[in-house]
Design a protein around this motif. Structure first.
Motif, mmCIF file in Angstrom:
data_model
loop_
_atom_site.group_PDB
_atom_site.id
_atom_site.type_symbol
_atom_site.label_atom_id
_atom_site.label_comp_id
_atom_site.label_asym_id
_atom_site.label_seq_id
_atom_site.Cartn_x
_atom_site.Cartn_y
_atom_site.Cartn_z
ATOM 1 N N ARG A 181 19.655 -61.957 -18.149
ATOM 2 C CA ARG A 181 20.845 -62.096 -17.675
ATOM 3 C C ARG A 181 21.554 -62.755 -19.366
ATOM 4 O O ARG A 181 21.302 -63.750 -19.419
ATOM 5 C CB ARG A 181 21.245 -63.061 -16.773
ATOM 6 N N THR A 182 22.436 -61.696 -19.824
ATOM 7 C CA THR A 182 22.943 -62.290 -20.984
ATOM 8 C C THR A 182 23.853 -61.045 -21.322
ATOM 9 O O THR A 182 24.343 -60.134 -20.160
ATOM 10 C CB THR A 182 22.165 -60.912 -22.442
ATOM 11 N N GLU A 183 24.943 -61.274 -22.237
ATOM 12 C CA GLU A 183 25.755 -60.371 -22.123
ATOM 13 C C GLU A 183 26.018 -59.048 -22.544
ATOM 14 O O GLU A 183 26.613 -57.524 -21.600
ATOM 15 C CB GLU A 183 26.919 -60.321 -23.336
ATOM 16 N N MET A 184 24.715 -58.776 -22.978
ATOM 17 C CA MET A 184 24.339 -57.023 -22.738
ATOM 18 C C MET A 184 23.988 -56.360 -21.263
ATOM 19 O O MET A 184 24.449 -55.549 -20.615
ATOM 20 C CB MET A 184 22.865 -56.820 -23.534
ATOM 21 N N MET A 185 23.210 -57.373 -20.897
ATOM 22 C CA MET A 185 23.856 -57.641 -19.311
ATOM 23 C C MET A 185 24.645 -57.090 -18.389
ATOM 24 O O MET A 185 25.080 -56.456 -17.429
ATOM 25 C CB MET A 185 22.244 -58.406 -18.560
ATOM 26 N N ALA A 186 25.374 -58.169 -18.524
ATOM 27 C CA ALA A 186 26.555 -58.344 -17.885
ATOM 28 C C ALA A 186 27.489 -56.778 -18.803
ATOM 29 O O ALA A 186 28.356 -56.589 -17.423
ATOM 30 C CB ALA A 186 27.400 -59.122 -18.517
ATOM 31 N N ARG A 187 27.430 -56.025 -19.667
ATOM 32 C CA ARG A 187 28.468 -54.890 -19.740
ATOM 33 C C ARG A 187 27.947 -53.969 -18.579
ATOM 34 O O ARG A 187 28.261 -52.808 -18.675
ATOM 35 C CB ARG A 187 27.991 -54.541 -21.069
ATOM 36 N N ALA A 188 26.328 -53.671 -18.621
ATOM 37 C CA ALA A 188 25.329 -52.908 -18.215
ATOM 38 C C ALA A 188 26.308 -52.746 -16.620
ATOM 39 O O ALA A 188 26.583 -51.948 -15.524
ATOM 40 C CB ALA A 188 23.999 -53.282 -17.989
ATOM 41 N N VAL A 189 25.880 -53.799 -15.910
ATOM 42 C CA VAL A 189 26.444 -54.223 -14.339
ATOM 43 C C VAL A 189 28.436 -53.908 -14.737
ATOM 44 O O VAL A 189 28.502 -52.813 -13.407
ATOM 45 C CB VAL A 189 26.826 -55.771 -13.980
ATOM 46 N N GLU A 190 28.653 -54.467 -15.671
ATOM 47 C CA GLU A 190 30.553 -54.101 -15.683
ATOM 48 C C GLU A 190 30.547 -52.300 -15.458
ATOM 49 O O GLU A 190 31.361 -51.776 -14.757
ATOM 50 C CB GLU A 190 31.195 -54.214 -16.323
ATOM 51 N N ARG A 191 29.220 -50.936 -15.969
ATOM 52 C CA ARG A 191 29.862 -49.826 -15.976
ATOM 53 C C ARG A 191 29.017 -49.783 -15.002
ATOM 54 O O ARG A 191 29.817 -48.453 -13.977
ATOM 55 C CB ARG A 191 28.379 -49.642 -16.502
ATOM 56 N N ARG A 192 28.494 -50.259 -14.123
ATOM 57 C CA ARG A 192 27.775 -49.969 -12.184
ATOM 58 C C ARG A 192 27.004 -51.182 -11.577
ATOM 59 O O ARG A 192 26.381 -51.348 -12.176
ATOM 60 C CB ARG A 192 26.533 -49.110 -12.981
ATOM 61 N N PRO A 193 28.149 -51.142 -10.693
ATOM 62 C CA PRO A 193 28.164 -53.068 -10.064
ATOM 63 C C PRO A 193 26.868 -52.767 -9.330
ATOM 64 O O PRO A 193 25.929 -53.277 -8.889
ATOM 65 C CB PRO A 193 29.988 -53.057 -9.543
ATOM 66 N N ASP A 194 27.104 -51.106 -8.904
ATOM 67 C CA ASP A 194 25.893 -50.605 -8.356
ATOM 68 C C ASP A 194 24.421 -51.107 -8.182
ATOM 69 O O ASP A 194 23.230 -51.786 -7.166
ATOM 70 C CB ASP A 194 26.168 -49.438 -7.195
ATOM 71 N N HIS A 195 24.572 -50.858 -9.376
ATOM 72 C CA HIS A 195 22.671 -51.324 -10.111
ATOM 73 C C HIS A 195 22.136 -52.718 -9.781
ATOM 74 O O HIS A 195 20.689 -52.812 -10.820
ATOM 75 C CB HIS A 195 23.169 -50.506 -11.633
ATOM 76 N N GLU A 196 23.707 -54.211 -10.241
ATOM 77 C CA GLU A 196 22.900 -55.440 -10.401
ATOM 78 C C GLU A 196 21.308 -55.424 -8.872
ATOM 79 O O GLU A 196 21.085 -55.579 -9.640
ATOM 80 C CB GLU A 196 23.999 -56.384 -9.871
ATOM 81 N N PRO A 197 21.760 -55.786 -7.817
ATOM 82 C CA PRO A 197 20.560 -55.286 -7.064
ATOM 83 C C PRO A 197 19.278 -55.093 -7.017
ATOM 84 O O PRO A 197 18.182 -55.260 -7.766
ATOM 85 C CB PRO A 197 20.723 -54.770 -6.191
ATOM 86 N N LEU A 198 19.680 -53.493 -7.752
ATOM 87 C CA LEU A 198 18.172 -52.397 -8.195
ATOM 88 C C LEU A 198 17.924 -53.246 -10.093
ATOM 89 O O LEU A 198 16.734 -53.084 -10.298
ATOM 90 C CB LEU A 198 18.674 -51.052 -9.187
ATOM 91 N N MET A 199 18.458 -53.728 -10.532
ATOM 92 C CA MET A 199 17.985 -54.754 -11.638
ATOM 93 C C MET A 199 17.023 -55.576 -11.544
ATOM 94 O O MET A 199 15.824 -55.855 -11.984
ATOM 95 C CB MET A 199 19.107 -55.552 -12.503
ATOM 96 N N ALA A 200 16.980 -56.348 -10.117
ATOM 97 C CA ALA A 200 16.420 -57.135 -9.625
ATOM 98 C C ALA A 200 15.045 -56.917 -9.568
ATOM 99 O O ALA A 200 13.839 -57.495 -9.811
ATOM 100 C CB ALA A 200 17.016 -58.314 -8.876
ATOM 101 N N ALA A 201 15.714 -55.612 -8.501
ATOM 102 C CA ALA A 201 14.406 -55.127 -7.644
ATOM 103 C C ALA A 201 13.448 -54.700 -8.022
ATOM 104 O O ALA A 201 11.997 -54.074 -8.244
ATOM 105 C CB ALA A 201 14.985 -54.397 -6.371
ATOM 106 N N MET A 202 13.508 -54.032 -9.315
ATOM 107 C CA MET A 202 12.797 -53.036 -10.622
ATOM 108 C C MET A 202 11.583 -54.255 -11.217
ATOM 109 O O MET A 202 10.217 -53.516 -11.313
ATOM 110 C CB MET A 202 13.514 -53.004 -12.023
ATOM 111 N N HIS A 203 12.053 -55.707 -10.829
ATOM 112 C CA HIS A 203 11.090 -56.600 -11.391
ATOM 113 C C HIS A 203 10.188 -57.437 -10.265
ATOM 114 O O HIS A 203 10.599 -57.919 -9.380
ATOM 115 C CB HIS A 203 11.583 -57.443 -12.518
ATOM 116 N N PRO A 204 8.716 -57.323 -10.226
ATOM 117 C CA PRO A 204 8.299 -57.927 -9.053
ATOM 118 C C PRO A 204 7.974 -59.001 -8.835
ATOM 119 O O PRO A 204 8.009 -59.188 -7.623
ATOM 120 C CB PRO A 204 6.496 -57.399 -9.373
ATOM 121 N N ILE A 205 8.701 -59.701 -9.423
ATOM 122 C CA ILE A 205 9.195 -61.117 -9.887
ATOM 123 C C ILE A 205 10.374 -61.141 -8.612
ATOM 124 O O ILE A 205 10.759 -62.592 -8.275
ATOM 125 C CB ILE A 205 9.033 -61.989 -10.530
ATOM 126 N N GLY A 206 10.945 -59.997 -8.723
ATOM 127 C CA GLY A 206 11.645 -60.395 -7.447
ATOM 128 C C GLY A 206 13.325 -61.068 -8.062
ATOM 129 O O GLY A 206 14.526 -60.675 -7.313
#
Ligand code: NAD
Length: 254
Positions: free
Chosen positions: A192-217
């Protein structure tokens, strides 16, 4: 509590934000004096001010890691201010989403390689020149990524740049291991940094997917990468060399 980096002089590139900022603060908490470098002079100064406000020793410096003269000046300035350089965290990096490789172009290729690959190469070259020139050795940590270990569809050039970081890390580690310099890399998952924030801004629907990619949740926090970098910089990692330390909530184990 014992400070693990007491008396050491450290340099952090990309120290004005995200992982670099968190690591500069963590280095200072562990007793290191810190040169905070960033292409954004004001951001570098802000991190350094935060350290000095907390009772640590730091200064900010404008440096674009793409340019040899600026990198050489950055290392010289850190050595001039602290009298030595023991730890370098070569972290400045950019991510550009290219889409399918077939649609990527020369300009994006060059920009990514200049910052992520040439930047790390130039930093290691100038830092090593100093570290090899004096007794005491040193520790260098480069920021790669999980994209340095596995493929990243839609981000092939970013993945290529981070694979290159690991290639340089391992090669330079072997070249300098007997000279008392330990070179390692850290491979973050999504943080969770500005780099991630820029990615979420480009594709808001990807935010839950980003968390889901990590087995830690969940995605990671910059401080969680900083903790790993402090370990690699410290004597606790005295026998760790040429390693790519994955800090990714389990992302690359499945
Ligand atoms: P960020 O964008 O939040 O911060 C990067 C910092 O680097 C900024 O302060 C920026 O000004 C600086 N910078 C950019 N280009 C520079 C240059 N040419 N010279 C000097 N400084 C420059 O990014 P972050 O998320 O903290 O990423 C830091 C590193 O971690 C990068 O190498 C990135 O590829 C890597 N990484 C990030 C993630 C993530 O999810 N955030 C995951 C894996 C790897």
């Amino acid at each position: 509590m014992t400070q693990r980096l007491s008396g050491r002089a450290a340099l952090v590139t990309g120290g004005g934000a995200g992982i670099g900022r968190a690591t500069a603060l963590a280095f200072a908490r562990e007793g290191a004096r810190v040169c905070v470098a960033d292409i954004d002079a004001a951001a570098a100064a802000a991190t350094a001010d935060e350290i000095t406000a907390g009772g640590g020793e730091a200064f900010g410096l404008a440096a674009d890691v793409r340019h040899g003269d600026q990198v050489s000046r950055m290392v010289a300035e850190a050595v001039a201010r602290f009298g030595r350089l023991d730890i370098a965290f070569n972290n400045a990096g950019i991510e550009i989403e290219t889409g399918p490789l077939v649609r990527s172009d020369d300009e994006i290729y060059q920009h990514l390689m200049d910052v992520n690959v040439k930047g790390v190469w130039l930093c290691m070259k100038h830092e090593l020149a100093h570290m090899l020139d004096r007794p005491g050795g040193g520790a260098i940590i480069n920021t790669a990524s999980v994209a340095g270990l596995v493929g990243a569809p839609g981000r092939a050039l970013y993945a290529a740049s981070k694979h290159a970081v690991l290639g340089m890390t391992k090669s330079a580690a072997v070249e300098n291991g007997r000279k008392g310099i330990r070179i390692n890399a850290v491979c973050p998952g999504v943080i969770r940094t500005e780099m991630m924030a820029r990615a979420v801004e480009r594709r808001p629907d990807h935010e839950p997917l980003m968390a889901a990619m990590h087995p830690i949740g969940r995605v990671g926090e910059a401080e969680e990468i900083a903790n790993a970098v402090v370990f690699l910089a410290s004597d606790d990692a005295a026998f760790v060399l040429g390693h790519a330390l994955t800090v990714d909530g389990g992302m690359t184990v499945i």
